[in-house]
Design an enzyme around this catalytic site. Structure first.
Site, mmCIF file in Angstrom:
data_model
loop_
_atom_site.group_PDB
_atom_site.id
_atom_site.type_symbol
_atom_site.label_atom_id
_atom_site.label_comp_id
_atom_site.label_asym_id
_atom_site.label_seq_id
_atom_site.Cartn_x
_atom_site.Cartn_y
_atom_site.Cartn_z
ATOM 1 N N CYS A 187 1.011 -7.177 -33.881
ATOM 2 C CA CYS A 187 -0.233 -6.426 -34.124
ATOM 3 C C CYS A 187 -1.362 -7.311 -34.631
ATOM 4 O O CYS A 187 -2.520 -6.895 -34.623
ATOM 5 C CB CYS A 187 0.035 -5.274 -35.084
ATOM 6 S SG CYS A 187 1.148 -4.060 -34.353
ATOM 7 N N HIS A 240 -6.847 -3.034 -37.360
ATOM 8 C CA HIS A 240 -5.765 -2.724 -36.431
ATOM 9 C C HIS A 240 -5.404 -1.253 -36.615
ATOM 10 O O HIS A 240 -5.360 -0.744 -37.731
ATOM 11 C CB HIS A 240 -4.560 -3.618 -36.718
ATOM 12 C CG HIS A 240 -3.340 -3.195 -35.971
ATOM 13 N ND1 HIS A 240 -3.334 -3.062 -34.591
ATOM 14 C CD2 HIS A 240 -2.103 -2.835 -36.395
ATOM 15 C CE1 HIS A 240 -2.134 -2.653 -34.215
ATOM 16 N NE2 HIS A 240 -1.373 -2.502 -35.284
ATOM 17 N N ASN A 256 -1.119 3.174 -31.462
ATOM 18 C CA ASN A 256 -1.033 1.737 -31.736
ATOM 19 C C ASN A 256 -0.782 0.992 -30.424
ATOM 20 O O ASN A 256 0.310 1.072 -29.863
ATOM 21 C CB ASN A 256 0.098 1.487 -32.742
ATOM 22 C CG ASN A 256 0.207 0.025 -33.139
ATOM 23 O OD1 ASN A 256 -0.436 -0.846 -32.548
ATOM 24 N ND2 ASN A 256 1.030 -0.251 -34.138
HETATM 25 N N1 COA Z 1 8.199 13.752 -36.638
HETATM 26 C C1 COA Z 1 8.677 14.431 -37.684
HETATM 27 N N2 COA Z 1 9.325 13.843 -38.699
HETATM 28 C C2 COA Z 1 9.482 12.513 -38.641
HETATM 29 C C3 COA Z 1 9.006 11.743 -37.572
HETATM 30 C C4 COA Z 1 8.347 12.401 -36.534
HETATM 31 N N3 COA Z 1 7.861 11.782 -35.478
HETATM 32 N N4 COA Z 1 9.313 10.468 -37.799
HETATM 33 C C5 COA Z 1 9.951 10.408 -38.960
HETATM 34 N N5 COA Z 1 10.064 11.644 -39.471
HETATM 35 C C6 COA Z 1 10.713 12.074 -40.709
HETATM 36 C C7 COA Z 1 11.674 11.040 -41.208
HETATM 37 O O1 COA Z 1 12.914 11.187 -40.536
HETATM 38 C C8 COA Z 1 11.758 11.394 -42.666
HETATM 39 O O2 COA Z 1 12.646 12.468 -42.809
HETATM 40 P P1 COA Z 1 13.725 12.455 -43.999
HETATM 41 O O3 COA Z 1 12.909 12.375 -45.262
HETATM 42 O O4 COA Z 1 14.443 13.722 -43.786
HETATM 43 O O5 COA Z 1 14.531 11.232 -43.746
HETATM 44 C C9 COA Z 1 10.341 11.887 -42.988
HETATM 45 O O6 COA Z 1 9.737 12.199 -41.730
HETATM 46 C C10 COA Z 1 9.493 10.896 -43.698
HETATM 47 O O7 COA Z 1 9.667 9.652 -43.061
HETATM 48 P P2 COA Z 1 8.919 8.398 -43.564
HETATM 49 O O8 COA Z 1 9.439 7.212 -42.839
HETATM 50 O O9 COA Z 1 8.905 8.372 -45.061
HETATM 51 O O10 COA Z 1 7.458 8.720 -43.083
HETATM 52 P P3 COA Z 1 6.189 7.902 -43.414
HETATM 53 O O11 COA Z 1 5.263 8.706 -44.178
HETATM 54 O O12 COA Z 1 6.520 6.522 -43.924
HETATM 55 O O13 COA Z 1 5.568 7.718 -41.960
HETATM 56 C C11 COA Z 1 5.381 6.011 -40.301
HETATM 57 C C12 COA Z 1 6.292 7.041 -40.965
HETATM 58 C C13 COA Z 1 6.154 5.250 -39.253
HETATM 59 C C14 COA Z 1 4.249 6.754 -39.664
HETATM 60 C C15 COA Z 1 4.859 5.044 -41.369
HETATM 61 O O14 COA Z 1 5.922 4.598 -42.148
HETATM 62 C C16 COA Z 1 4.119 3.864 -40.825
HETATM 63 O O15 COA Z 1 3.041 3.997 -40.310
HETATM 64 N N6 COA Z 1 4.681 2.668 -41.011
HETATM 65 C C17 COA Z 1 3.994 1.412 -40.737
HETATM 66 C C18 COA Z 1 3.641 1.235 -39.306
HETATM 67 C C19 COA Z 1 2.937 -0.088 -39.159
HETATM 68 O O16 COA Z 1 1.927 -0.342 -39.777
HETATM 69 N N7 COA Z 1 3.470 -0.986 -38.399
HETATM 70 C C20 COA Z 1 2.919 -2.317 -38.407
HETATM 71 C C21 COA Z 1 2.184 -2.613 -37.245
HETATM 72 S S1 COA Z 1 3.062 -2.251 -35.787
#
Ligand code: COA
Length: 335
Positions: free
Chosen positions: A118, A259, A289
């Protein structure tokens, strides 16, 4: 690094983009995994992404450069260098840059691929700028192109809702007027992040096999929570750091160009910089993304909408797999 005795800056003198026609909205994801529109919007800011149905990363990159050429005076044979930032090369080799060279007819160019996930566009932009500032090359095309759908597991709700396909390109040329162009960069890598975000198979560590396919190692793996934590801090800190280093106050910055991985990471970065929401380029809602394409895609769309003016100070910022992260400070030089 800012060089003290620069006589030329590298400046962006043309932009171009390509997004495939096919739209995948949040409703579509509700039909294939256990998710919902509200969760996706509130946790990521994404509403839609694009899907490249026919064609590869080199096709999207070529389309973006052709769009750049259509909207500028650049001819393919004038291009000196093509740098393709991507984590989804058509093949491990030859480099996607070679395939792009042939597709656009850039018969006098050399080029290479740059892999920084990224942060790929930022790393490629700094590399391209250095080639221009060295005085050796006058027309360097930097293109971020990623067909993320090629490495996305559409049964994994944690990752599949995040990514989309796109390409976008900029042309770098020398500017003798040092008021314009790329002025500074702060770029970093930290390989301790390798386990949190990766695609394990297909390289020399884990050559593709039935076993790697069974383990789904040919898809993106991400520990979202772990990456989120370091991304928020990494992108916010480096953006603040480059402002401080260059004596920029928030009122001196026309736009943060972040980004587009997650709207919450973008908001945290803007807050740390003291920048209001209107001064943040956003299109994550439309494209998700797109890895190396997000930043030039923002630049192209905002410039074409008449929202970026000559003399505007921009702070570009990214965080990605590796870990890789960084920030670039530039002053827009296009009318
Ligand atoms: N729909 C519904 N629920 C979802 C889901 C989806 N698409 N994806 C994950 N969940 C659930 C998880 O399973 C989790 O459930 P649980 O608590 O029962 O285990 C819950 O939602 C919370 O998950 P969590 O991982 O804490 O969510 P989050 O708030 O961290 O959001 C991302 C997830 C991926 C959106 C976030 O972590 C993120 O943006 N990460 C960084 C991405 C990034 O910057 N990458 C670098 C560049 S590529």
């Amino acid at each position: 690094m800012q060089s003290k005795n620069k006589t030329i800056n590298a400046a962006i003198t043309a932009v171009g983009m390509y997004v495939p026609d096919k739209v995948m909205d949040n409703k579509y994801f509700e039909s294939i995994v256990d998710t919902n529109d509200e969760w996706i919007i509130t946790r990521t800011g994404i509403k839609e992404r694009r899907l490249m149905e026919n064609g590869a990363t080199s096709d999207m990159a070529a389309f973006a450069i052709q769009d750049l050429m259509k909207t500028s005076s650049l001819k393919p044979e004038e291009i000196d260098v093509i740098i393709v930032a991507t984590v989804t090369p058509d093949m491990l080799f030859p480099a996607t840059a070679c395939l792009v060279q042939e597709k656009i007819g850039a018969k006098n160019a050399w080029g290479f691929d740059l892999s920084a996930a990224c942060s790929g566009f930022l790393f490629a932009l700094q590399t391209g700028a250095s080639l221009v500032e060295s005085g050796s090359y006058k027309k360097v095309v930097v293109v971020g192109s990623d067909k993320m759908s090629a490495i996305t597991d559409y049964t994994d709700r944690n990752t599949c809702i995040l990514f989309g396909d796109a390409a976008s390109a900029v042309l770098l040329e020398p500017s003798e007027d040092l008021n314009y162009g790329i002025k500074d960069s702060l770029l970093y890598v930290d390989g301790s992040g390798r386990d949190a975000l990766n695609m394990k198979a297909g390289g020399s560590l884990n050559p593709a096999s039935h076993d790697t396919i069974d383990k789904k190692w040919h898809y993106i793996y991400q520990d979202g929570k772990a990456v989120f934590k370091v991304a928020v801090k990494g992108m916010a800190d480096v953006s603040y750091e480059i402002m401080e280093k260059n004596g920029l106050k928030s009122e001196d910055v026309a736009y943060l160009v972040p980004h587009q991985a997650n709207l919450r990471i973008i908001d945290a970065t803007a807050e740390r910089m003291g920048i209001s929401k209107e001064k943040v380029m956003i299109n994550i809602d439309k494209y998700g993304n797109t890895t190396a394409a997000t930043i030039p895609l923002c630049l192209t769309e905002y410039y074409r909408a008449g929202k970026v003016k000559k003399g505007d100070n921009l702070i570009l910022a990214a965080f990605g797999a590796g870990y890789t992260w960084g920030s670039i400070y530039l002053t827009w030089g296009l009318d």
